[in-house]
Design an enzyme around this catalytic site. Structure first.
Site, PDB file in Angstrom:
ATOM      1  N   HIS A   1       0.792  -1.246   0.000  1.00 47.10           N
ATOM      2  CA  HIS A   1       0.000   0.000   0.000  1.00 47.10           C
ATOM      3  C   HIS A   1       0.827   1.300   0.000  1.00 47.10           C
ATOM      4  O   HIS A   1       0.609   2.154  -0.849  1.00 47.10           O
ATOM      5  CB  HIS A   1      -0.983   0.011   1.169  1.00 47.10           C
ATOM      6  CG  HIS A   1      -2.162  -0.895   0.953  1.00 47.10           C
ATOM      7  ND1 HIS A   1      -3.445  -0.432   0.814  1.00 47.10           N
ATOM      8  CD2 HIS A   1      -2.239  -2.230   0.825  1.00 47.10           C
ATOM      9  CE1 HIS A   1      -4.266  -1.444   0.631  1.00 47.10           C
ATOM     10  NE2 HIS A   1      -3.553  -2.554   0.632  1.00 47.10           N
TER      11      HIS A   1
ATOM     12  N   ASP B   1      -4.977   6.737   1.329  1.00 46.39           N
ATOM     13  CA  ASP B   1      -5.324   5.369   0.983  1.00 46.39           C
ATOM     14  C   ASP B   1      -6.796   5.179   1.363  1.00 46.39           C
ATOM     15  O   ASP B   1      -7.206   5.552   2.472  1.00 46.39           O
ATOM     16  CB  ASP B   1      -4.438   4.406   1.786  1.00 46.39           C
ATOM     17  CG  ASP B   1      -4.590   2.964   1.317  1.00 46.39           C
ATOM     18  OD1 ASP B   1      -5.728   2.431   1.358  1.00 46.39           O
ATOM     19  OD2 ASP B   1      -3.588   2.371   0.902  1.00 46.39           O
TER      20      ASP B   1
HETATM   21  C1  U2F Z   1      -1.843  -7.211  -1.314  1.00 41.63           C
HETATM   22  O1  U2F Z   1      -1.101  -7.958  -2.254  1.00 41.63           O
HETATM   23  P1  U2F Z   1       0.444  -8.286  -2.359  1.00 41.63           P
HETATM   24  O2  U2F Z   1       1.206  -7.054  -2.049  1.00 41.63           O
HETATM   25  O3  U2F Z   1       0.820  -9.515  -1.635  1.00 41.63           O
HETATM   26  O4  U2F Z   1       0.555  -8.716  -3.927  1.00 41.63           O
HETATM   27  P2  U2F Z   1       0.481  -7.869  -5.242  1.00 41.63           P
HETATM   28  O5  U2F Z   1      -0.618  -6.872  -5.238  1.00 41.63           O
HETATM   29  O6  U2F Z   1       0.462  -8.850  -6.326  1.00 41.63           O
HETATM   30  O7  U2F Z   1       1.848  -7.068  -5.242  1.00 41.63           O
HETATM   31  C2  U2F Z   1       3.076  -7.714  -5.131  1.00 41.63           C
HETATM   32  C3  U2F Z   1       4.127  -6.751  -5.690  1.00 41.63           C
HETATM   33  O8  U2F Z   1       5.419  -7.247  -5.340  1.00 41.63           O
HETATM   34  C4  U2F Z   1       6.221  -7.362  -6.492  1.00 41.63           C
HETATM   35  C5  U2F Z   1       5.258  -7.495  -7.650  1.00 41.63           C
HETATM   36  C6  U2F Z   1       4.062  -6.666  -7.207  1.00 41.63           C
HETATM   37  O9  U2F Z   1       4.227  -5.314  -7.617  1.00 41.63           O
HETATM   38  O10 U2F Z   1       5.865  -7.015  -8.838  1.00 41.63           O
HETATM   39  N1  U2F Z   1       7.112  -8.558  -6.398  1.00 41.63           N
HETATM   40  C7  U2F Z   1       8.333  -8.498  -6.977  1.00 41.63           C
HETATM   41  O11 U2F Z   1       8.721  -7.497  -7.593  1.00 41.63           O
HETATM   42  N2  U2F Z   1       9.165  -9.596  -6.882  1.00 41.63           N
HETATM   43  C8  U2F Z   1       8.800 -10.726  -6.248  1.00 41.63           C
HETATM   44  O12 U2F Z   1       9.606 -11.659  -6.217  1.00 41.63           O
HETATM   45  C9  U2F Z   1       7.497 -10.787  -5.664  1.00 41.63           C
HETATM   46  C10 U2F Z   1       6.679  -9.677  -5.767  1.00 41.63           C
HETATM   47  C11 U2F Z   1      -3.105  -8.009  -1.079  1.00 41.63           C
HETATM   48  F1  U2F Z   1      -2.763  -9.213  -0.522  1.00 41.63           F
HETATM   49  C12 U2F Z   1      -3.851  -8.221  -2.396  1.00 41.63           C
HETATM   50  O13 U2F Z   1      -4.996  -9.013  -2.171  1.00 41.63           O
HETATM   51  C13 U2F Z   1      -4.200  -6.866  -3.002  1.00 41.63           C
HETATM   52  O14 U2F Z   1      -4.776  -7.058  -4.263  1.00 41.63           O
HETATM   53  C14 U2F Z   1      -2.935  -6.015  -3.124  1.00 41.63           C
HETATM   54  C15 U2F Z   1      -3.225  -4.620  -3.617  1.00 41.63           C
HETATM   55  O15 U2F Z   1      -4.010  -3.916  -2.690  1.00 41.63           O
HETATM   56  O16 U2F Z   1      -2.232  -5.931  -1.884  1.00 41.63           O
END
Ligand code: U2F
Length: 455
Positions: free
Chosen positions: A20, A116
Site C-alpha cells: 500500500h 489510501d
Molecule cells: C496485497 O497484495 P500483495 O502485495 O501480496 O501482492 P500484489 O498486489 O500482487 O503485489 C506484489 C508486488 O510485489 C512485487 C510485484 C508486485 O508489484 O511485482 N514482487 C516483486 O517485484 N518480486 C517478487 O519476487 C514478488 C513480488 C493483497 F494481498 C492483495 O490481495 C491486493 O490485491 C494487493 C493490492 O491492494 O495488496
C-alpha cells in the site's frame, strides 16, 4: 528551498501495510513532478517510511513519521491483523496531530487530503478543514464495487434466504457484473464474520467513498468499461490512472540473475511463480506444485523465500537446479521478468498488482487466490477477461496443476484465445498511459483537483 514558489500544501496519509504505502508514494512522486508549486507532506509509520525514502526524491515531498500504535515490547511483524488494529486505534488522532506539525513546518495550511481509501475516517478531517478528499483504492474496480455495493449485496443475498451456496453463481447481484460466484466475493461482504474490523473497515469505506472529491484506482478504464461506467455514476471523479507499473520505469536490479537465466530459455516456455509479498500455499500444495512442474517438464522461475525450501519434495530443489529445469530466487524483478519473451504463464495469488503486471506484459495466468480481493480478481481473469484459469478446486493438487499448466502452455485453440485476449488488453493498457491515453487524461483531471484548478 524554493518555498517561496510554493502555493499549495497537500497532506498524504498512507495505510502502512503490504504494498500500500509504496503504491501511494509512486502516485505522490508523479503528482509532485507534475505540480512543482505544491508541497506534499507524506505521512506513514517510521518503519515503512525508512524503507520507502531510500533514494533522493522530489524536493516538494516531505516525509513525516506517525506512530504505529504498538504497545511497548511488541515484536514486529506480529500477526498482520493485529498490527493493523493497533495502527487503526491511533491513526485518526496521530494523522490529525501530524497535519498540525506539517502546517507549522511548511507555513501553509492544508489545501487537499490524498489518502489510501482504507483510511475512510479521514473524510471527516477533510470536511473539518473544508478541503477536497481524494482516495486511492490500491486494487481493481471489481473489488471496489463489492465494497461500495455491500449493503445492496447483503439485501439481495437475504432475499435468497440461504438457498444459495458458495459455489453458486448469482446473476445480476452487483451492477456492472453479469454474474458472480458468492464464494468469490471478498470475505466480510456477505460471508465470514461481518462484525470483525476487516469487514467493517471496507464496508464503511464503501459508504464514505461515494462522498469523496475523487476516487483513484490503479487500473485503466478499457479493462472494465461496465464497472467504470457504473462506479462513475456512484462516485465523483472516478479516475482510472494506471497501470502504475507502466508509468514508472521498473527497477533495473536483478540481484539473483533472473533475466540472464531467462535469456537461455525458449520463448513462451517458462512458468513464473510468485504469491506476492505476504502469501505462501501450505506445504502440501507446494509439494503438489513442485511435482506438477517436474511431471510436465515445465521450466520455471520461482520467487520463494528460502525458509519454504524445506517443504519441497526430497531432492526437488537440487535436481531441478542441476538439470536447469528450475531457478529459485527469494525476490525477482517481477515486472521485467513478466515482460521477458521466455515467460509463458504466471502462477499467481491474483494480488491486484500481480494481475495488472501480467496484463501489462500480455502473460496468461494460473490463479491460486487466498483472501480479500484475490478470489474476485481470479473470477475476472478466468470468467470475464478470459485470460487465465483458476486452479481446479481452488488448491494445488498434482493432477489439477498438471492440467492447468498443459491448458495454458499448450498450442491449442483455447490457449491461443487466452493469449490473444491478454495481448489485446496489454495494448489497451499501453495506450491508456500513452499520449492522450485515458489514464493520462484522468491524471490531468486529478492534477486539477490537487492544484485547485478544477474546483
Ligand atoms: C496485497 O497484495 P500483495 O502485495 O501480496 O501482492 P500484489 O498486489 O500482487 O503485489 C506484489 C508486488 O510485489 C512485487 C510485484 C508486485 O508489484 O511485482 N514482487 C516483486 O517485484 N518480486 C517478487 O519476487 C514478488 C513480488 C493483497 F494481498 C492483495 O490481495 C491486493 O490485491 C494487493 C493490492 O491492494 O495488496
Amino acid at each position: 528551498n524554493g518555498n517561496g514558489l510554493r502555493n499549495r500544501h497537500v497532506a498524504v496519509f498512507a495505510f502502512p501495510f503490504a504494498s500500500h504505502p509504496q503504491l501511494l508514494l509512486t502516485l505522490v512522486r508523479r503528482l509532485a513532478a507534475a505540480t512543482p508549486a505544491v508541497v506534499f507532506s507524506f505521512f506513514s509509520t517510521e518503519r515503512t517510511n525508512r524503507a520507502l525514502f531510500t533514494e533522493r526524491g522530489c524536493d516538494n515531498i516531505l516525509r513525516y513519521d506517525v506512530p504505529d500504535g504498538l504497545p511497548e515490547g511488541y515484536v514486529l511483524p506480529g500477526k498482520i491483523h493485529e498490527d493493523i488494529n493497533y495502527f487503526l486505534a491511533v491513526a485518526e488522532k496521530e494523522f490529525k496531530r501530524g497535519v498540525q506539525v506539517a502546517e507549522k513546518d511548511v507555513g501553509m495550511t492544508i489545501n487537499c487530503l490524498v489518502v489510501d481509501a482504507f483510511l475512510w475516517f479521514s473524510a471527516d478531517l477533510a470536511e473539518e478543514l473544508k478541503v477536497p478528499w481524494v482516495a486511492l483504492w490500491t486494487a481493481g474496480a471489481c473489488s471496489l464495487s463489492t465494497h461500495i455495493y455491500t449493503d445492496l449485496i447483503r439485501e439481495k443475498y437475504a432475499e435468497l434466504k440461504g438457498s444459495a451456496g458458495v459455489n453458486d453463481e448469482i446473476v445480476d447481484l452487483i451492477p456492472g457484473f453479469t454474474s458472480i460466484r458468492l464464494g468469490d466475493l471478498p470475505s466480510g461482504v456477505i460471508l465470514g464474520d461481518l462484525d470483525s474490523p476487516f469487514a467493517t473497515m471496507p464496508h464503511r469505506m464503501g459508504r464514505t467513498l461515494t462522498k469523496a472529491t475523487a476516487v483513484l484506482i490503479n487500473s485503466f478504464q478499457e479493462l472494465d468499461p461496465d464497472l467504470t461506467k457504473d462506479l462513475s455514476s456512484m462516485c465523483n471523479n472516478f479516475l482510472n490512472i494506471g497501470p502504475f507499473n507502466l508509468v514508472s520505469s521498473p527497477s533495473k536490479d536483478d540481484e539473483f540473475s533472473c533475466i540472464t537465466w531467462l535469456d537461455n530459455q525458449k520463448p513462451g516456455s517458462v512458468a513464473y511463480i510468485s504469491f506476492g509479498t505476504k502469501f505462501s500455499p501450505p506445504p502440501h500444495e507446494l509439494v503438489a506444485l513442485a511435482e506438477a512442474l517436474e511431471a510436465t517438464k515445465t521450466p520455471f522461475l520461482w520467487s520463494i523465500n528460502e525458509d519454504s525450501h524445506r517443504h519441497f519434495p526430497l531432492g526437488f530443489l537440487e535436481t531441478t537446479t542441476a538439470n536447469g529445469l528450475g531457478k529459485f530466487v527469494p525476490w525477482a524483478p517481477q515486472v521485467r521478468v513478466l515482460e521477458h519473451i521466455a515467460i509463458g504463464v504466471f502462477v499467481t495469488h491474483s494480488g491486484w498488482n500481480s494481475v495488472l503486471e501480467s496484463i501489462g506484459a500480455g502473460v496468461p495466468m494460473i490463479c491460486r487466490p487466498f483472501i480479500g480481493d484475490q478470489p474476485i480478481n481470479t473470477w475476472m481473469v478466468e470468467r470475464v477477461w478470459g485470460i487465465g484459469v483458476r486452479i481446479e478446486g481452488g488448491n494445488f493438487t498434482k493432477h489439477g496443476t498438471c492440467r492447468a499448466l498443459e491448458q495454458v502452455l499448450s498450442a491449442n485453440a483455447s490457449s491461443k484465445g487466452r493469449k490473444e485476449r491478454v495481448g489485446a488488453l496489454k495494448d489497451h493498457a499501453h495506450k491508456a498511459v500513452g499520449p492522450n491515453g485515458s489514464s493520462i487524461q484522468n491524471f490531468k483531471t486529478l492534477v486539477g483537483v490537487v492544484t485547485g484548478a478544477t474546483l
